[in-house]
Design a protein around this motif. Sequence first.
Motif, PDB file in Angstrom:
ATOM      1  N   MET A   1       0.672  -1.290  -0.102  1.00 62.73           N
ATOM      2  CA  MET A   1       0.018   0.054  -0.007  1.00 62.73           C
ATOM      3  C   MET A   1       0.958   1.184  -0.037  1.00 62.73           C
ATOM      4  SD  MET A   1      -3.071   1.037   2.739  1.00 62.73           S
ATOM      5  CE  MET A   1      -3.925  -0.027   2.349  1.00 62.73           C
ATOM      6  N   GLU A   2       0.457   2.310  -0.617  1.00 60.04           N
ATOM      7  CA  GLU A   2       0.951   3.561  -0.849  1.00 60.04           C
ATOM      8  C   GLU A   2       1.230   4.171   0.563  1.00 60.04           C
ATOM      9  OE1 GLU A   2       1.231   7.339  -3.963  1.00 60.04           O
ATOM     10  OE2 GLU A   2      -0.668   6.500  -3.252  1.00 60.04           O
ATOM     11  N   SER A   3       2.398   4.846   0.790  1.00 60.50           N
ATOM     12  CA  SER A   3       2.303   5.387   2.135  1.00 60.50           C
ATOM     13  C   SER A   3       1.552   7.161   2.075  1.00 60.50           C
ATOM     14  CB  SER A   3       3.820   5.613   2.597  1.00 60.50           C
ATOM     15  OG  SER A   3       4.562   6.401   1.756  1.00 60.50           O
ATOM     16  N   PRO A   4       1.313   7.725   3.160  1.00 56.87           N
ATOM     17  CA  PRO A   4       1.016   9.054   3.002  1.00 56.87           C
ATOM     18  C   PRO A   4       2.122   9.814   2.453  1.00 56.87           C
ATOM     19  CG  PRO A   4       0.485   8.160   4.975  1.00 56.87           C
ATOM     20  CD  PRO A   4       1.269   6.941   4.358  1.00 56.87           C
ATOM     21  N   ALA A   5       3.390   9.442   2.972  1.00 56.67           N
ATOM     22  CA  ALA A   5       4.457  10.372   2.206  1.00 56.67           C
ATOM     23  C   ALA A   5       4.511  10.454   1.019  1.00 56.67           C
ATOM     24  CB  ALA A   5       5.912  10.171   3.137  1.00 56.67           C
ATOM     25  N   ALA A   6       4.545   8.986   0.301  1.00 53.67           N
ATOM     26  CA  ALA A   6       4.877   8.978  -1.123  1.00 53.67           C
ATOM     27  C   ALA A   6       3.514   9.751  -2.079  1.00 53.67           C
ATOM     28  CB  ALA A   6       4.665   7.496  -1.533  1.00 53.67           C
ATOM     29  N   ALA A   7       2.448   9.390  -1.313  1.00 58.31           N
ATOM     30  CA  ALA A   7       1.188  10.274  -1.952  1.00 58.31           C
ATOM     31  C   ALA A   7       1.368  11.882  -1.845  1.00 58.31           C
ATOM     32  CB  ALA A   7       0.091   9.950  -1.151  1.00 58.31           C
ATOM     33  N   ALA A   8       1.841  12.171  -0.690  1.00 60.27           N
ATOM     34  CA  ALA A   8       2.104  13.559  -0.503  1.00 60.27           C
ATOM     35  C   ALA A   8       3.226  14.148  -1.561  1.00 60.27           C
ATOM     36  CB  ALA A   8       2.571  14.192   0.920  1.00 60.27           C
ATOM     37  N   LEU A   9       4.116  13.399  -1.874  1.00 58.29           N
ATOM     38  CA  LEU A   9       5.107  13.631  -2.483  1.00 58.29           C
ATOM     39  C   LEU A   9       4.883  13.830  -4.033  1.00 58.29           C
ATOM     40  CD1 LEU A   9       8.295  14.512  -3.163  1.00 58.29           C
ATOM     41  CD2 LEU A   9       8.677  11.866  -3.143  1.00 58.29           C
ATOM     42  N   THR A  10       4.012  12.803  -4.523  1.00 58.86           N
ATOM     43  CA  THR A  10       3.642  12.706  -5.765  1.00 58.86           C
ATOM     44  C   THR A  10       2.605  14.082  -6.065  1.00 58.86           C
ATOM     45  OG1 THR A  10       3.482  10.240  -5.910  1.00 58.86           O
ATOM     46  CG2 THR A  10       2.317  11.313  -7.357  1.00 58.86           C
ATOM     47  N   GLY A  11       1.836  14.443  -5.233  1.00 53.96           N
ATOM     48  CA  GLY A  11       1.002  15.501  -5.294  1.00 53.96           C
ATOM     49  C   GLY A  11       1.836  16.898  -5.212  1.00 53.96           C
ATOM     50  N   GLY A 138      -7.884  16.200  -9.625  1.00 51.78           N
ATOM     51  CA  GLY A 138      -8.740  15.634  -9.068  1.00 51.78           C
ATOM     52  C   GLY A 138      -8.842  13.991  -9.516  1.00 51.78           C
ATOM     53  N   SER A 139      -8.696  13.896 -11.009  1.00 51.89           N
ATOM     54  CA  SER A 139      -8.805  12.514 -11.589  1.00 51.89           C
ATOM     55  C   SER A 139      -7.438  11.681 -10.903  1.00 51.89           C
ATOM     56  CB  SER A 139      -8.483  12.619 -12.966  1.00 51.89           C
ATOM     57  OG  SER A 139      -9.720  13.530 -13.393  1.00 51.89           O
ATOM     58  N   VAL A 140      -6.223  12.457 -11.248  1.00 55.05           N
ATOM     59  CA  VAL A 140      -5.110  11.880 -10.680  1.00 55.05           C
ATOM     60  C   VAL A 140      -5.236  11.383  -9.142  1.00 55.05           C
ATOM     61  CG1 VAL A 140      -2.580  11.945 -10.270  1.00 55.05           C
ATOM     62  CG2 VAL A 140      -3.670  12.977 -12.060  1.00 55.05           C
ATOM     63  N   ALA A 141      -5.702  12.096  -8.414  1.00 53.05           N
ATOM     64  CA  ALA A 141      -5.957  11.921  -6.869  1.00 53.05           C
ATOM     65  C   ALA A 141      -6.840  10.517  -6.808  1.00 53.05           C
ATOM     66  CB  ALA A 141      -6.701  12.956  -6.142  1.00 53.05           C
ATOM     67  N   THR A 142      -7.694  10.144  -7.448  1.00 52.26           N
ATOM     68  CA  THR A 142      -8.294   8.860  -7.429  1.00 52.26           C
ATOM     69  C   THR A 142      -7.552   7.883  -7.727  1.00 52.26           C
ATOM     70  OG1 THR A 142      -9.175   9.013  -9.715  1.00 52.26           O
ATOM     71  CG2 THR A 142     -10.605  10.075  -8.545  1.00 52.26           C
ATOM     72  N   SER A 143      -6.420   7.895  -8.248  1.00 53.93           N
ATOM     73  CA  SER A 143      -5.550   6.651  -8.430  1.00 53.93           C
ATOM     74  C   SER A 143      -4.774   6.520  -7.016  1.00 53.93           C
ATOM     75  CB  SER A 143      -4.523   6.891  -9.609  1.00 53.93           C
ATOM     76  OG  SER A 143      -3.737   8.029  -9.428  1.00 53.93           O
ATOM     77  N   HIS A 144      -4.985   7.435  -6.111  1.00 49.93           N
ATOM     78  CA  HIS A 144      -4.052   7.126  -4.865  1.00 49.93           C
ATOM     79  C   HIS A 144      -5.072   6.630  -3.669  1.00 49.93           C
ATOM     80  CE1 HIS A 144      -0.498   8.861  -5.865  1.00 49.93           C
ATOM     81  NE2 HIS A 144      -1.235   9.687  -6.981  1.00 49.93           N
ATOM     82  N   ARG A 148      -5.429   9.818  -1.136  1.00 50.66           N
ATOM     83  CA  ARG A 148      -5.831  10.763  -2.123  1.00 50.66           C
ATOM     84  C   ARG A 148      -5.815  12.218  -1.288  1.00 50.66           C
ATOM     85  NH1 ARG A 148     -10.934   8.974  -0.864  1.00 50.66           N
ATOM     86  NH2 ARG A 148     -12.449  10.278  -0.412  1.00 50.66           N
ATOM     87  N   TRP A 149      -6.219  12.332  -0.013  1.00 53.48           N
ATOM     88  CA  TRP A 149      -6.168  13.649   0.735  1.00 53.48           C
ATOM     89  C   TRP A 149      -4.835  13.972   1.028  1.00 53.48           C
ATOM     90  CZ3 TRP A 149     -10.054  16.408  -0.396  1.00 53.48           C
ATOM     91  CH2 TRP A 149     -11.272  15.876  -0.417  1.00 53.48           C
TER      92      TRP A 149
END
Length: 203
Positions: A1-11, A138-144, A148-149
């Motif tokens: 599962m993707e970590s919050p840090a990885a999702a935030a960095l991608t964002g 918004g679309s890219v966020a759905t992949s997380h 996503r937040w």
Amino acid sequence: MESPAAAALTGLLTGAALIIAIGAQNAYVLRQGIRREHVLPIVAICALSDAVLIIAGVGGMGALVAAAPGLITAVKWLGAAFLIAYGLLAARRALHAEHLDAAANGGGPVPLRTAILTVLAFTWLNPHVYLDTLVFLGSVATSHAGQRWWFAAGAAGASLLWFTGLGYGARLLAPVFARPMAWRVLDAVIAVVMIALGISLLR
């Protein structure tokens, strides 16, 4: 599962790629930053506006915008008119610097209310901001999925970092703009950018 840090960095990286570009809003923030005039409220409005739009996009507002093309068309025409009008004013400043003392400071002082209304117009009358934030992010966020937040937080953070750096870092260019001619060149560039963007929206 993707970590919050990885999702935030991608964002953060995705948001930066969309925000860091030559545009009307960035040109205005740069100009006011060089003048050291109302920088805090201008930066705050830009960053908060992006955060609101990003949150709305991640929350699903993008689907409503995509389903209402007439709204984007209306914003496009209003935005084009505003950009062309502002570009013509910048061209007038570049061509007619009647008072050298005023030109050395980029023109006369801008009232806070005018600065706020101008940056709001640059932000909310730009149809691309809705496509970039509400629809694309918004679309890219759905992949997380569940992260996503965190992605949204990273994208909003990119906006905050960029506008803060641009607004307050612009003062480093102040020595260059101590000469009236430098302001006339900057206003000429801004005029070209604004009018070109306005025409591109109409086309």
